[in-house]
Enzyme design. Structure first.
Site, short mmCIF file in Angstrom:
data_model
loop_
_atom_site.label_atom_id
_atom_site.label_comp_id
_atom_site.label_asym_id
_atom_site.label_seq_id
_atom_site.Cartn_x
_atom_site.Cartn_y
_atom_site.Cartn_z
CG HIS A 32 -4.69 -3.37 -0.11
ND1 HIS A 32 -4.27 -2.63 -1.19
CD2 HIS A 32 -4.40 -2.62 0.98
CE1 HIS A 32 -3.74 -1.49 -0.78
NE2 HIS A 32 -3.80 -1.46 0.54
CB SER A 76 -0.92 -0.05 1.23
OG SER A 76 -2.02 0.77 1.09
CG ASP A 121 -5.92 -3.51 -3.82
OD1 ASP A 121 -6.79 -2.85 -3.23
OD2 ASP A 121 -4.69 -3.28 -3.73
#
Ligand SMILES: *[C@@H]1O[C@H](CO)[C@@H](O)[C@H](O)[C@H]1NC(C)=O
Ligand SMILES: *[C@@H]1O[C@H](CO)[C@@H](O)[C@H](O)[C@H]1NC(C)=O
Ligand SMILES: *[C@@H]1O[C@H](CO)[C@@H](O)[C@H](O)[C@H]1NC(C)=O
Ligand SMILES: *[C@@H]1O[C@H](CO)[C@@H](O)[C@H](O)[C@H]1NC(C)=O
Ligand SMILES: *[C@@H]1O[C@H](CO)[C@@H](O)[C@H](O)[C@H]1NC(C)=O
Length: 497
Positions: free
Chosen positions: A454, A177, A429
């Site tokens: 993710h 991320s 994601d």
């Protein structure tokens, strides 16, 4: 502490103002989400016994020479030398916007592969999050940005290597991320410190409209549609039914009852946000195995939500009731919630400062298109700028990230400049569309899985992992091994010369 609560109030203001008109919280989205499930907060992260916690005195500011630049804060890091052979590689996780234990306990991949490489494993906390907070926060917020964070990592790694008398150890950085963006940028900015980066689910192209602003919500919607068109349609129709409560007498009380809220709702917008978060966050953590990252959830939770929606007898309930039942899976999978505290969401991992980052440099335009199962809205740069001014008294710099780190025509630029980066993404994601999805050169590699979510690849291996996930991790290990072998071979060469 007071500063924290002021900031939380401002964040609340931020959300309330934006959502007052019963629209989605435009642009308030963030790589992880502020809206955490209370259950998740109660479960303590499990870290292996061999991790040690250390604090490194770090300068507040690395880029100027004012007296206050030399102010010290203590940067936390976790370290395990359990598998390390002296001189062996150092694996560093470049921490993102929350306490570092949370990331460490959700990045088992690094420990899984450490024995093979006899690697030292280090997780560094990002400045201003967790325990790594400078004093006098209100006055020092300006030092919270990605460039300072990267410099922190560079300085800490150098100090660590020196202290271990292991200066020749190759360093590989890892991140997911925002942490994945930092890992990729770290490799580009500090190639003399890290030999390579694994950047998982790193939406470095989500800035400056490089990716379509609607891609985030469109992807969430597609995830649900792929499971069941009916499920998608029910959710899409539920927003209008929710909005209808605005017009009926005692609408808020009636909805509060329906939604089993702990207290009567102050605004319908919080119910809308609650529903929306459940779908968005579940799409993000649509993992192939049961997991507890943002909330405890079963394997493939999007499928489970749609099963709930599709399982209602035809015509027996409203779309809103079905959507609510599906959302309850996210907030109440453990079955232990007595009521839902929609207007008092907790922030157990301390993500609140992301609001500041999103208002200054991390400006990721968002909109919702007519392909989406969420109410449509346009991207509103000016409106957001006003809110940021209101909340933090800052003016956003929407073009700064691409100026500082690049991104535009990335394939052309990095083909001739960078090397040794893996960009991994799972197409479930919502952030994947802002990621690097194509191979750029033979050492800047995109590993894309259709069913991944993710940073699925960074999670610890389990015996239920599907073959595509095992294969993705196998490729990552092989690539990292190649970087390390090349490094040692170059080093030997240099020593001979
Ligand atoms: C290295 O050692 C020095 C001196 O003991 C210490 O101040 C510093 O925090 C250490 N560095 C790291 C990364 O722990
Ligand atoms: C949570 O789940 C349990 C078990 O299914 C149920 O009894 C309870 O009513 C649910 N809580 C809420 C707020 O819906
Ligand atoms: C929010 O929740 C916390 C703990 O869960 C509680 O202490 C606090 O009083 C609540 N605040 C409001 C406004 O309900
Ligand atoms: C959806 O949006 C696209 C692009 O803005 C537009 O061309 C199209 O006509 C819209 N479709 C509907 C059904 O509104
Ligand atoms: C990039 O190259 C690798 C082989 O080096 C391949 O396995 C992978 O599928 C390629 N990625 C994409 C997105 O085509």
């Amino acid at each position: 502490m007071e500063i924290m609560s002021i900031l939380l109030c401002l964040m609340f203001l931020f959300f309330t103002v934006v959502t007052d008109a019963m629209h989605l919280p435009q642009g308030s989205y963030h790589p992880l989400s502020l809206r955490q499930n209370k259950r998740a907060s109660k479960t303590k992260p499990e870290l292996p016994f061999h991790f040690r916690t250390r604090y490194f005195p770090q300068n507040l500011d690395h880029f100027s020479f004012q007296p206050e630049s030399y102010r010290i804060f203590h940067q936390k890091y976790l370290i395990s030398s359990h598998f390390w052979r002296k001189g062996g590689p150092i694996f560093v996780y470049t921490g993102n916007e929350a306490d570092i234990e949370w990331f460490a306990s959700n990045t088992g991949f690094m420990l899984d592969i450490a024995p093979k490489f006899q690697a030292l494993v280090v997780f560094i906390e990002h400045r201003f999050y967790g325990e790594s907070k400078p004093q006098m926060l209100a006055k020092t917020m300006g030092y919270l940005n990605s460039q300072q964070a990267l410099a922190d990592y560079a300085i800490l790694i150098r100090s660590l290597k020196q202290n271990l008398s292991s200066e020749a150890s190759p360093v590989v950085v890892f991140g997911g991320s925002y942490g994945g963006m930092l890992a990729a940028w770290f490799r580009l900015k500090y190639p003399h410190i890290a030999i390579g980066a694994l950047a998982s689910s790193a939406p470095i192209l989500q800035f400056d409209k490089m990716a379509p602003s609607s891609s985030f919500y469109d992807t969430v919607s597609q995830d649900f549609k792929d499971v069941s068109v009916n499920c998608f349609e029910v959710i899409k129709r539920s927003w209008g039914e929710l909005e209808a409560f605005l017009t009926i007498k005692d609408g808020k009380q009636k909805l509060s009852k329906k939604f089993r809220t702990c207290k009567d709702l102050q605004s319908l917008a919080s119910a809308s946000l609650w529903l929306e978060s459940a779908f968005v966050d579940t799409a993000m953590v649509n993992y192939p195995t049961a997991a507890n990252f943002m909330a405890p959830l079963p394997a493939y939770p999007v499928e489970q939500m749609c099963k709930i929606i599709d399982g209602f007898p035809l015509g027996a309930s409203s779309n809103l009731e079905r959507a609510f039942a599906a959302a309850s899976l996210y907030y109440n999978y453990s079955g232990s919630e007595i009521c839902f505290d929609m207007e008092n969401q907790t922030d157990p991992h301390g993500l609140a400062f992301w609001g500041w980052q999103a208002c200054t440099e991390m400006v990721m335009p968002m909109s919702s298109s007519n392909q989406s199962m969420f109410p449509p809205f346009e991207n509103d740069d000016e409106g957001e700028q006003e809110l940021c001014m209101l909340a933090y008294g800052v003016k956003s710099r929407p073009h700064w990230i691409t100026t500082e780190f690049g991104g535009q025509r990335i394939e052309m630029v990095l083909k001739r400049f960078g090397s040794n980066i893996i960009f991994s993404n799972g197409m479930q994601d919502p952030w994947s569309r802002g990621g690097v999805l194509k191979n750029i050169s033979n050492s800047i590699i995109a590993l894309v899985t259709k069913k991944g979510a993710h940073h699925t690849d960074l999670r610890a291996a389990t015996k239920y992992d599907p073959e595509w996930l095992k294969e993705q991790r196998r490729q990552e290990v092989a690539i990292i091994e190649k970087w390390i072998n090349e490094y040692y071979s170059d080093l030997r060469q240099e020593e001979q010369d």
